[in-house]
Design a protein around this motif. Structure first.
Motif, PDB file in Angstrom:
ATOM      1  N   MET A 270       3.884   8.258  47.325  1.00  0.00           N
ATOM      2  CA  MET A 270       2.982   9.177  48.029  1.00  0.00           C
ATOM      3  C   MET A 270       3.420  10.600  47.734  1.00  0.00           C
ATOM      4  O   MET A 270       4.555  10.979  48.056  1.00  0.00           O
ATOM      5  N   VAL A 271       2.525  11.357  47.129  1.00  0.00           N
ATOM      6  CA  VAL A 271       2.813  12.721  46.702  1.00  0.00           C
ATOM      7  C   VAL A 271       2.028  13.665  47.626  1.00  0.00           C
ATOM      8  O   VAL A 271       0.805  13.748  47.532  1.00  0.00           O
ATOM      9  N   PHE A 272       2.740  14.331  48.521  1.00  0.00           N
ATOM     10  CA  PHE A 272       2.105  15.256  49.456  1.00  0.00           C
ATOM     11  C   PHE A 272       1.966  16.617  48.786  1.00  0.00           C
ATOM     12  O   PHE A 272       2.910  17.121  48.181  1.00  0.00           O
ATOM     13  N   ILE A 273       0.781  17.213  48.918  1.00  0.00           N
ATOM     14  CA  ILE A 273       0.430  18.440  48.206  1.00  0.00           C
ATOM     15  C   ILE A 273       0.043  19.520  49.206  1.00  0.00           C
ATOM     16  O   ILE A 273      -0.749  19.260  50.126  1.00  0.00           O
ATOM     17  N   ASP A 274       0.565  20.725  49.017  1.00  0.00           N
ATOM     18  CA  ASP A 274       0.277  21.816  49.957  1.00  0.00           C
ATOM     19  C   ASP A 274      -1.034  22.525  49.621  1.00  0.00           C
ATOM     20  O   ASP A 274      -1.737  22.170  48.664  1.00  0.00           O
ATOM     21  N   SER A 275      -1.356  23.540  50.395  1.00  0.00           N
ATOM     22  CA  SER A 275      -2.638  24.242  50.251  1.00  0.00           C
ATOM     23  C   SER A 275      -2.719  25.070  48.974  1.00  0.00           C
ATOM     24  O   SER A 275      -3.795  25.516  48.596  1.00  0.00           O
ATOM     25  N   GLN A 276      -1.597  25.276  48.299  1.00  0.00           N
ATOM     26  CA  GLN A 276      -1.594  26.005  47.032  1.00  0.00           C
ATOM     27  C   GLN A 276      -1.601  25.052  45.834  1.00  0.00           C
ATOM     28  O   GLN A 276      -1.473  25.488  44.688  1.00  0.00           O
ATOM     29  N   GLY A 277      -1.729  23.760  46.110  1.00  0.00           N
ATOM     30  CA  GLY A 277      -1.776  22.777  45.041  1.00  0.00           C
ATOM     31  C   GLY A 277      -0.413  22.423  44.473  1.00  0.00           C
ATOM     32  O   GLY A 277      -0.303  21.925  43.359  1.00  0.00           O
ATOM     33  N   ARG A 278       0.636  22.657  45.244  1.00  0.00           N
ATOM     34  CA  ARG A 278       1.993  22.348  44.786  1.00  0.00           C
ATOM     35  C   ARG A 278       2.527  21.116  45.523  1.00  0.00           C
ATOM     36  O   ARG A 278       2.269  20.929  46.713  1.00  0.00           O
ATOM     37  N   ILE A 279       3.294  20.328  44.805  1.00  0.00           N
ATOM     38  CA  ILE A 279       3.926  19.160  45.421  1.00  0.00           C
ATOM     39  C   ILE A 279       4.966  19.649  46.416  1.00  0.00           C
ATOM     40  O   ILE A 279       5.835  20.431  46.070  1.00  0.00           O
ATOM     41  N   GLN A 280       4.840  19.210  47.648  1.00  0.00           N
ATOM     42  CA  GLN A 280       5.815  19.597  48.667  1.00  0.00           C
ATOM     43  C   GLN A 280       6.802  18.465  48.960  1.00  0.00           C
ATOM     44  O   GLN A 280       7.911  18.724  49.409  1.00  0.00           O
ATOM     45  N   GLN A 281       6.404  17.235  48.675  1.00  0.00           N
ATOM     46  CA  GLN A 281       7.257  16.094  49.030  1.00  0.00           C
ATOM     47  C   GLN A 281       6.756  14.859  48.299  1.00  0.00           C
ATOM     48  O   GLN A 281       5.548  14.684  48.136  1.00  0.00           O
ATOM     49  N   ILE A 282       7.673  14.008  47.878  1.00  0.00           N
ATOM     50  CA  ILE A 282       7.309  12.717  47.285  1.00  0.00           C
ATOM     51  C   ILE A 282       8.058  11.632  48.035  1.00  0.00           C
ATOM     52  O   ILE A 282       9.284  11.692  48.174  1.00  0.00           O
ATOM     53  N   VAL A 283       7.335  10.658  48.532  1.00  0.00           N
ATOM     54  CA  VAL A 283       7.938   9.472  49.148  1.00  0.00           C
ATOM     55  C   VAL A 283       7.727   8.343  48.140  1.00  0.00           C
ATOM     56  O   VAL A 283       6.590   7.945  47.873  1.00  0.00           O
ATOM     57  N   GLU A 284       8.837   7.862  47.565  1.00  0.00           N
ATOM     58  CA  GLU A 284       8.765   6.887  46.486  1.00  0.00           C
ATOM     59  C   GLU A 284       8.887   5.450  46.991  1.00  0.00           C
ATOM     60  O   GLU A 284       9.549   5.185  47.989  1.00  0.00           O
ATOM     61  N   GLN A 285       8.234   4.562  46.266  1.00  0.00           N
ATOM     62  CA  GLN A 285       8.382   3.113  46.450  1.00  0.00           C
ATOM     63  C   GLN A 285       8.207   2.670  47.905  1.00  0.00           C
ATOM     64  O   GLN A 285       9.088   2.014  48.480  1.00  0.00           O
ATOM     65  N   THR A 286       7.076   3.020  48.497  1.00  0.00           N
ATOM     66  CA  THR A 286       6.811   2.585  49.871  1.00  0.00           C
ATOM     67  C   THR A 286       6.755   1.057  49.925  1.00  0.00           C
ATOM     68  O   THR A 286       6.498   0.398  48.919  1.00  0.00           O
ATOM     69  N   THR A 287       6.984   0.513  51.089  1.00  0.00           N
ATOM     70  CA  THR A 287       7.090  -0.935  51.265  1.00  0.00           C
ATOM     71  C   THR A 287       5.738  -1.558  51.595  1.00  0.00           C
ATOM     72  O   THR A 287       5.130  -1.207  52.611  1.00  0.00           O
ATOM     73  N   PRO A 288       5.257  -2.480  50.735  1.00  0.00           N
ATOM     74  CA  PRO A 288       3.973  -3.137  51.015  1.00  0.00           C
ATOM     75  C   PRO A 288       3.953  -3.790  52.395  1.00  0.00           C
ATOM     76  O   PRO A 288       4.965  -4.314  52.861  1.00  0.00           O
ATOM     77  N   HIS A 289       2.804  -3.711  53.042  1.00  0.00           N
ATOM     78  CA  HIS A 289       2.522  -4.329  54.349  1.00  0.00           C
ATOM     79  C   HIS A 289       3.325  -3.743  55.510  1.00  0.00           C
ATOM     80  O   HIS A 289       3.225  -4.241  56.626  1.00  0.00           O
TER      81      HIS A 289
ATOM     82  N   MET B 293       7.772  13.801  38.095  1.00  0.00           N
ATOM     83  CA  MET B 293       7.194  14.643  39.154  1.00  0.00           C
ATOM     84  C   MET B 293       8.287  15.088  40.118  1.00  0.00           C
ATOM     85  O   MET B 293       9.223  14.334  40.397  1.00  0.00           O
ATOM     86  N   HIS B 294       8.151  16.332  40.638  1.00  0.00           N
ATOM     87  CA  HIS B 294       9.113  16.830  41.613  1.00  0.00           C
ATOM     88  C   HIS B 294       8.486  17.932  42.459  1.00  0.00           C
ATOM     89  O   HIS B 294       7.449  18.505  42.097  1.00  0.00           O
ATOM     90  N   SER B 295       9.120  18.208  43.588  1.00  0.00           N
ATOM     91  CA  SER B 295       8.645  19.253  44.500  1.00  0.00           C
ATOM     92  C   SER B 295       8.514  20.569  43.750  1.00  0.00           C
ATOM     93  O   SER B 295       9.345  20.902  42.906  1.00  0.00           O
ATOM     94  N   GLY B 296       7.448  21.296  44.077  1.00  0.00           N
ATOM     95  CA  GLY B 296       7.206  22.602  43.477  1.00  0.00           C
ATOM     96  C   GLY B 296       6.257  22.572  42.296  1.00  0.00           C
ATOM     97  O   GLY B 296       5.681  23.595  41.936  1.00  0.00           O
ATOM     98  N   GLN B 297       6.090  21.408  41.683  1.00  0.00           N
ATOM     99  CA  GLN B 297       5.145  21.324  40.561  1.00  0.00           C
ATOM    100  C   GLN B 297       3.717  21.525  41.048  1.00  0.00           C
ATOM    101  O   GLN B 297       3.375  21.161  42.169  1.00  0.00           O
ATOM    102  N   ARG B 298       2.901  22.075  40.184  1.00  0.00           N
ATOM    103  CA  ARG B 298       1.492  22.309  40.502  1.00  0.00           C
ATOM    104  C   ARG B 298       0.672  21.086  40.112  1.00  0.00           C
ATOM    105  O   ARG B 298       0.868  20.495  39.063  1.00  0.00           O
ATOM    106  N   VAL B 299      -0.263  20.729  40.986  1.00  0.00           N
ATOM    107  CA  VAL B 299      -1.195  19.634  40.751  1.00  0.00           C
ATOM    108  C   VAL B 299      -2.574  20.253  40.533  1.00  0.00           C
ATOM    109  O   VAL B 299      -3.033  21.047  41.348  1.00  0.00           O
ATOM    110  N   SER B 300      -3.204  19.913  39.442  1.00  0.00           N
ATOM    111  CA  SER B 300      -4.503  20.476  39.106  1.00  0.00           C
ATOM    112  C   SER B 300      -5.606  19.440  39.311  1.00  0.00           C
ATOM    113  O   SER B 300      -5.562  18.354  38.702  1.00  0.00           O
TER     114      SER B 300
END
Length: 95
Positions: A35-54, A81-88
């Protein structure tokens, strides 16, 4: 929900009208996701990796986010991918 597979370089983008604290869960999802959370400027603010199914555990953004991009588990690391990168994306016009 109910996702059973997700090809490389594909994902689901959930965009809100304004930044808001986000919370998700994996109740009816069959595969791990990043899960890649993106801020209002289109930048990655946080990544939660490998979430647990169910899982019913709540996955929260640390700060209000405009969007979350869900991709296959491990894809964020594979793509470097890492925090601070821009998502277009047209839906992520700066607010």
């Amino acid at each position: 929900m109910f996702v059973r597979s997700l090809p490389d370089l594909r994902g689901m983008l959930f965009v809100h009208d304004a930044p808001t604290p986000m919370s998700m869960w994996m109740k009816n999802t069959y595969i791990p996701l990043d899960m890649v959370f993106i801020d209002s400027q289109g930048r990655i603010q946080q990544i939660v990796e490998q979430t647990t199914p169910h899982s019913l555990d709540i996955i929260r953004s640390k700060d209000p986010a405009l969007a979350v991009l869900e991709i296959a588990g491990g894809e964020a690391k594979r793509l470097g991918m890492h925090s601070g990168q821009r998502v277009s994306h047209p839906a992520l016009v700066p607010h």
